[in-house]
Design an enzyme around this catalytic site. Structure first.
Site, short mmCIF file in Angstrom:
data_model
loop_
_atom_site.label_atom_id
_atom_site.label_comp_id
_atom_site.label_asym_id
_atom_site.label_seq_id
_atom_site.Cartn_x
_atom_site.Cartn_y
_atom_site.Cartn_z
N ARG A 20 109.25 -15.13 110.75
CA ARG A 20 109.49 -13.70 111.01
C ARG A 20 110.84 -13.47 111.66
O ARG A 20 111.45 -12.41 111.47
CB ARG A 20 108.32 -13.13 111.85
CG ARG A 20 108.24 -13.64 113.25
CD ARG A 20 106.87 -13.42 113.87
NE ARG A 20 105.86 -14.36 113.37
CZ ARG A 20 104.59 -14.38 113.75
NH1 ARG A 20 104.13 -13.49 114.63
NH2 ARG A 20 103.76 -15.26 113.25
N ASP A 76 107.04 -21.79 116.61
CA ASP A 76 106.47 -22.01 115.28
C ASP A 76 106.30 -20.68 114.52
O ASP A 76 105.99 -20.68 113.34
CB ASP A 76 105.13 -22.74 115.39
CG ASP A 76 104.73 -23.43 114.09
OD1 ASP A 76 105.56 -23.46 113.16
OD2 ASP A 76 103.59 -23.92 114.02
N ASP A 97 108.02 -24.61 102.99
CA ASP A 97 108.17 -23.37 103.76
C ASP A 97 109.34 -22.51 103.28
O ASP A 97 109.65 -21.49 103.90
CB ASP A 97 108.31 -23.71 105.25
CG ASP A 97 107.69 -22.64 106.14
OD1 ASP A 97 106.92 -21.82 105.62
OD2 ASP A 97 108.00 -22.62 107.35
N ASP A 148 109.61 -26.88 108.32
CA ASP A 148 109.09 -26.25 109.54
C ASP A 148 108.32 -27.25 110.38
O ASP A 148 107.15 -27.53 110.12
CB ASP A 148 108.19 -25.06 109.15
CG ASP A 148 107.68 -24.31 110.36
OD1 ASP A 148 108.19 -24.56 111.47
OD2 ASP A 148 106.78 -23.45 110.19
N GLU A 157 108.58 -18.88 113.40
CA GLU A 157 110.02 -18.82 113.11
C GLU A 157 110.34 -17.99 111.88
O GLU A 157 111.43 -17.43 111.76
CB GLU A 157 110.58 -20.23 112.96
CG GLU A 157 110.43 -20.86 111.56
CD GLU A 157 108.99 -21.05 111.10
OE1 GLU A 157 108.10 -21.11 111.95
OE2 GLU A 157 108.77 -21.13 109.87
N LYS A 206 103.97 -28.58 115.61
CA LYS A 206 102.72 -28.62 114.85
C LYS A 206 101.99 -29.93 115.11
O LYS A 206 102.64 -30.96 115.34
CB LYS A 206 103.02 -28.51 113.36
CG LYS A 206 103.54 -27.15 112.92
CD LYS A 206 103.80 -27.11 111.43
CE LYS A 206 104.33 -25.76 111.00
NZ LYS A 206 103.38 -24.65 111.23
N1 BES Z 1 105.19 -21.97 107.87
C1 BES Z 1 104.10 -21.65 108.72
C2 BES Z 1 102.91 -21.04 107.97
C3 BES Z 1 102.21 -21.93 107.00
C4 BES Z 1 101.06 -22.58 107.35
C5 BES Z 1 102.65 -22.04 105.69
C6 BES Z 1 100.40 -23.37 106.43
C7 BES Z 1 102.00 -22.83 104.78
C8 BES Z 1 100.86 -23.50 105.15
C9 BES Z 1 104.55 -20.65 109.78
O1 BES Z 1 105.88 -20.72 110.16
C10 BES Z 1 103.74 -20.91 111.00
O2 BES Z 1 103.92 -21.93 111.59
N2 BES Z 1 102.86 -19.98 111.35
C11 BES Z 1 102.05 -20.10 112.49
C12 BES Z 1 102.15 -18.83 113.27
C13 BES Z 1 101.61 -18.93 114.66
C14 BES Z 1 102.52 -19.82 115.48
C15 BES Z 1 101.55 -17.58 115.28
C16 BES Z 1 100.62 -20.32 112.03
O3 BES Z 1 100.24 -19.81 110.98
O4 BES Z 1 99.89 -21.03 112.71
ZN ZN Z 2 107.17 -21.56 108.79
MN MN Z 3 106.16 -22.10 111.76
#
Ligand code: BES
Ligand code: ZN
Ligand code: MN
Length: 499
Positions: A351, A347, A288, A270, A349, A277
């Site tokens: 869901r 990001d 991920d 991801d 993604e 990110k």
């Molecule tokens: N894969 C990430 C979540 C994640 C964060 C997993 C840290 C493991 C460790 C997910 O796809 C993500 O990027 N989530 C975002 C959501 C936001 C864009 C609404 C997040 O948590 O910041």
């Molecule tokens: Zn993710």
């Molecule tokens: Mn993400």
């Protein structure tokens, strides 16, 4: 690996003898009594002087200096007898096996009954033991040139008990299967993303299904297009790696009814896409696919134990990358369910991938759905790194997941759902839903988004972003992937099948 024996006498053991020790044992009886007399009645003194500790989680080694056939004794401190639980048994064995591994022991002999109490019977202790061995000694086969050197491992565990031999043996095996399945999940998560693409993950699933003669289906990109899986396909757009929808069916009943759907997020990497990110956030994103690993680990356990329950496992898999072709904020995509989605953040993604997977699980007859995903950083802020976040639309199903998680010692905690949160997920000028309503309570938004696709089907969501990995080692494993939720899900399915 395990040999169970009855009629133990103290000099039968000739390697490393392992004995459990509770605090404030008034008089040493039975095996402990025999050990004590062989040591010249010195056990009480050893405890008093602090050379042997009965404190919970302390493993003390005593050399027998020829007084016993066994060369050394490992005393496993178990704390107060009335507070001893299945979970304490498991973590104590974890400590024991770590100590044995560090000492490079290959054979050990355990007096099982010294761990048995009124509340924790021989079968429980055997299960805990069988599970702790693979979990605590797990090591990821890394890519260091040096680690190719062979290492000494525990290869024989003799278990002495006066209880039913077959029963103890069966429990050891079940525990061992649980530990092994969890380790398989850990290995998938620890594998770098350049070595585990969606195609690789699909291969792994096919091998698993073939080994256990399970039905499977791997959808390729064209099949997904024909089925209208626009949400998963949007995530894949920026990638050079083709996406896969991975399905394995386990049929434990005569009819394909009463089906549990286990859906796991399989984002192999991801990057965040155009909503990229920050550089520190990129490190670790090979994990991920932790949800996918959890459901694959669970399927392995299920396939071994063969409960009378139907299960369909669904993994939507792709990486989330950037290119001229990648999806973008402001795009609108149509999911397989027909619901349209405004992309506000590429990001968010997971869901999207899960939306189509949940719909597809229902398509395959799922009557219950449990999704598992490394979904949000928000859940880590809310619950930390040792509690999995849960959400549900069905109290009864949630209770069953909670019970299973308690049984295996994987904590979960529920996040609330309100109409206000729901409104935010449905707020868009151009589509039915949006994929990122904001940072406030975003673990909840993410879960609710998936719930929109479960619709009326009883559903539990498990956000393992915090629990899928551990930054430090612990009683039942090293740092890195934990394999969390494999054991919970397998237990859920086992208990469902017992009805
Ligand atoms: N894969 C990430 C979540 C994640 C964060 C997993 C840290 C493991 C460790 C997910 O796809 C993500 O990027 N989530 C975002 C959501 C936001 C864009 C609404 C997040 O948590 O910041
Ligand atoms: Zn993710
Ligand atoms: Mn993400």
């Amino acid at each position: 690996m395990f040999t169970v024996k009855n009629n133990f006498s103290v000099n039968e053991a000739s390697t490393t003898l392992v004995v459990g020790l509770f605090e404030k044992t008034a008089s040493f009886e039975g095996i402990l009594g025999d050990v004590n007399s062989a040591l010249g009645d010195s056990l009480a003194t050893l405890v008093k002087e602090g050379d042997v500790s009965a404190k919970k989680g302390v493993v003390s080694k005593v050399h027998t200096l020829g007084k016993l056939e066994a060369k050394r004794i490992y005393f496993v401190g178990l704390g107060k007898e009335n507070q001893f639980s299945f979970e304490t048994a498991r973590s104590s064995f974890g400590k024991l096996f770590k100590a044995c591994k560090n000492a490079k022991l290959e054979e050990i002999e355990i007096v099982l009954d010294s761990f048995v109490t009124d509340k924790v019977d021989a079968s429980d202790v055997a299960h805990a033991l069988g599970e702790a061995l693979p979990l605590a000694t797990y090591k990821f086969a890394d890519y260091k040139q040096k680690s190719n050197e062979p290492t000494k491992e525990i290869s024989s565990v003799v278990v002495y008990t006066e209880q039913d031999k077959e029963e103890v043996d069966a429990s050891l095996t079940v525990g061992y299967i649980y530990g092994k399945g969890t380790n398989s999940a850990r290995t998938l998560v620890n594998t770098p993303a350049n070595m585990l693409t969606a195609t690789d993950l699909a291969h792994y699933a096919v091998e698993l299904a073939t080994k256990y003669e399970l039905e499977y289906e791997i959808l390729d990109k064209e099949e997904m297009e024909n089925l209208g899986m626009g949400a998963l396909l949007a995530v894949n757009k920026g990638s050079v790696e083709p996406p896969k929808m991975i399905v394995i069916k386990y049929q434990g009943k005569d009819e394909w009814t009463d089906v549990i759907g286990l859906v796991g997020k399989g984002i192999t990497y991801d990057s965040g896409g155009y909503s990229i990110k920050p550089k520190d956030g990129l490190v670790g994103m090979k994990t991920d696919m932790g949800g996918a690993a959890a459901v694959l680990g669970a399927m392995e356990i299920i396939a071994e134990l063969k409960p009378e329950q139907n299960v369909v496992m669904v993994i939507p898999s792709t990486d989330n990358m950037i290119s001229g072709n990648a999806f973008k904020p402001d795009d609108v995509v149509t999911s397989m369910s027909g619901k349209t989605i405004e992309i506000l953040n590429t990001d968010a993604e997971g869901r999207l991938a899960l939306a189509d997977a949940v719909t597809y699980a229902k398509h395959h007859g799922a009557n219950y759905i449990v999704d598992v995903a490394t979904l949000t950083g928000g859940v880590i802020i809310a619950l930390g790194n040792h509690i999995t976040g849960a959400m549900t639309n069905n109290e009864a199903l949630f209770e069953r997941v909670l019970e299973a998680s308690n049984e295996v010692g994987e904590m979960i905690w529920r996040l609330p759902i309100t109409d206000k949160f729901k409104e935010r997920v449905r707020k868009s000028n151009v589509a039915d839903l949006n994929n990122s309503p904001g940072r406030d309570g975003h673990a909840i938004f993410a879960g609710l988004f998936i719930g929109e696709f479960a619709e009326e089907t009883p559903w539990v969501h498990l956000d393992i972003a915090g629990t899928a990995t551990s930054s430090s080692e612990y009683d039942l494993g090293p740092s890195g992937a934990t394999g969390v939720m494999s054991r919970t899900l397998a237990t859920l399915v086992e208990r469902f099948g017992e009805e």
